[in-house]
Design an enzyme around this catalytic site. Structure first.
Site, mmCIF file in Angstrom:
data_model
loop_
_atom_site.group_PDB
_atom_site.id
_atom_site.type_symbol
_atom_site.label_atom_id
_atom_site.label_comp_id
_atom_site.label_asym_id
_atom_site.label_seq_id
_atom_site.Cartn_x
_atom_site.Cartn_y
_atom_site.Cartn_z
ATOM 1 N N SER A 172 0.846 -1.184 0.000
ATOM 2 C CA SER A 172 0.000 0.000 0.000
ATOM 3 C C SER A 172 0.883 1.237 0.000
ATOM 4 O O SER A 172 1.676 1.422 -0.923
ATOM 5 C CB SER A 172 -0.961 -0.033 1.194
ATOM 6 O OG SER A 172 -1.879 1.028 1.127
ATOM 7 N N HIS A 199 -2.589 -1.084 -3.316
ATOM 8 C CA HIS A 199 -3.757 -0.237 -3.075
ATOM 9 C C HIS A 199 -3.618 1.059 -3.872
ATOM 10 O O HIS A 199 -2.766 1.890 -3.588
ATOM 11 C CB HIS A 199 -3.876 0.098 -1.584
ATOM 12 C CG HIS A 199 -4.145 -1.093 -0.723
ATOM 13 N ND1 HIS A 199 -3.884 -1.113 0.623
ATOM 14 C CD2 HIS A 199 -4.661 -2.312 -1.021
ATOM 15 C CE1 HIS A 199 -4.218 -2.282 1.126
ATOM 16 N NE2 HIS A 199 -4.692 -3.023 0.141
ATOM 17 N N ASP A 295 -4.181 -5.310 5.869
ATOM 18 C CA ASP A 295 -4.572 -6.110 4.714
ATOM 19 C C ASP A 295 -3.459 -7.109 4.404
ATOM 20 O O ASP A 295 -2.285 -6.758 4.320
ATOM 21 C CB ASP A 295 -4.817 -5.205 3.510
ATOM 22 C CG ASP A 295 -5.478 -5.944 2.347
ATOM 23 O OD1 ASP A 295 -6.058 -7.014 2.578
ATOM 24 O OD2 ASP A 295 -5.425 -5.425 1.219
#
Length: 357
Positions: A172, A199, A295
């Site tokens: 991310s 992401h 995540d």
């Protein structure tokens, strides 16, 4: 920690929008605005975060960011309008060290102005938690490196099992730069496919894939729905789509879905890993890189349940721009190694020994 001090370098329109937002926020202090780095040098020295208009970037994105870091090594957030040209420059800036970006055209499109304001504030607050790895500090960091869970190449090769391999990577905040380094270290004879969840919103992952393809010896592309996974190719999940791997007889295929977000993300690392956990007769190698949140943590647990010998690598706090996702993976007790970003490519070669699906 006190108020977060921010400066905007760029066109007055962007500066005024950001200024109005942060002046309504008690935890943020607006230091000043300038139209270029020379004019804004003193403001930058006083700031914790710099918001930088992407239109200031010319052909050499790295040079402009380096000039900011020379003034003061602060997290940089890019301001962009979301056009094709600015999207490519934004991805280049993030690969060169910017920690995040704000799509300024969302301010006009958003019916609820408060949503845009909240997004700006959230990105500034999160940026405060990131680390800036200036290139000149890397050698020093490597010399001071310690407390890493790291195996030798010999130990890695002993863990190889006689199945084809598949690699999955999740990241991310700070991910574009980490992916740039990791994929540039993968040799052209690397036969395992690599599936990547970064992401990122729709419209940006294609530019990211194109940029990474230019620095990698293997083919890097944005994934498309229904395509058969091939060796020596890295597939990046498109923004706003989950990427799932399906096993159909002797082939693995990519399925892109619009299912609900997971932990606020689409694409989701967990959803990718859960699909890979269902694959039979395939050695699974998972890499969790820099990023905020957790995540991927649930996904690596399911990977290890499906294959006891699966390999899970987490990026070290020493190089991760933000250590949320790697730390959450480590907390599962499923991580095999914790490595600096510059060592992960070599580890993937050792674990696969160029074998692949």
């Amino acid at each position: 920690m006190g108020k977060i001090k921010v400066t905007v370098i760029g066109i007055p329109l962007y500066a005024n929008i950001i200024k109005k937002i942060v002046q309504k926020t008690p935890q943020i202090s607006f230091i000043g605005t300038a139209t270029d780095l020379k004019e804004g040098e003193n403001y930058i020295r006083l700031s914790d975060i710099v918001l930088l208009d992407v239109s200031l970037f010319t052909n050499n994105v790295e040079s402009l960011l380096d000039n900011v870091f020379q003034i003061k090594p602060v997290p940089v957030i890019v301001l962009a309008d979301g056009s094709v040209n600015q999207t490519a420059k934004t991805v280049s800036a993030m690969s060169a060290g910017a920690v995040d970006f704000i799509k300024m055209n969302e301010q006009k499109r958003n019916r609820n102005e408060e949503d845009f304001d909240r997004n700006v504030i959230s990105k500034i607050v999160h940026a405060r938690k990131t680390k800036v790895h200036h290139p000149k500090n890397v050698e020093k960091e490597m010399k001071e490196s310690s407390n890493m869970r790291q195996r030798s190449s010999t130990e890695r090769r002993r863990t190889q099992i006689e199945h084809d391999a598949i690699v999955a990577i999740g990241c991310s905040t700070g991910g574009p730069r980490a992916l740039h380094k990791l994929l540039s270290d993968i040799p052209k004879n690397f036969k395992a496919p690599i599936l990547i969840v970064q992401h990122m919103p729709s419209g940006f992952t294609k530019s990211l894939a194109d940029r990474l393809n230019n620095v990698s010896e293997i083919h890097v592309k944005e994934a498309t729905d229904g395509e058969i996974i091939k060796r020596g190719t890295a597939y990046i999940a498109p923004g706003d789509f989950h990427m799932v791997v399906d096993q159909k007889q002797s082939n693995l295929t990519i399925n892109l879905t619009k299912e609900e977000t997971r932990l606020g993300h689409r694409p989701s690392v967990d959803i990718l890993l859960e699909s890979i956990a269902k694959i039979n007769n395939c050695h699974k190698i998972i890499v969790i890189l820099t990023g905020m949140g957790r995540d991927g943590a649930e996904g690596v647990k399911k990977i290890k349940r499906s294959e006891r010998d699966a390999i899970v690598i987490a990026e070290s706090d020493e190089t991760a721009v933000i250590n949320g996702m790697p730390s959450a993976a480590i907390a599962t007790s499923c991580v095999t190694e914790v490595l600096r970003i510059e060592n992960i490519g070599e580890a993937l070669v050792d674990y696969t020994n160029t074998r692949g699906y």
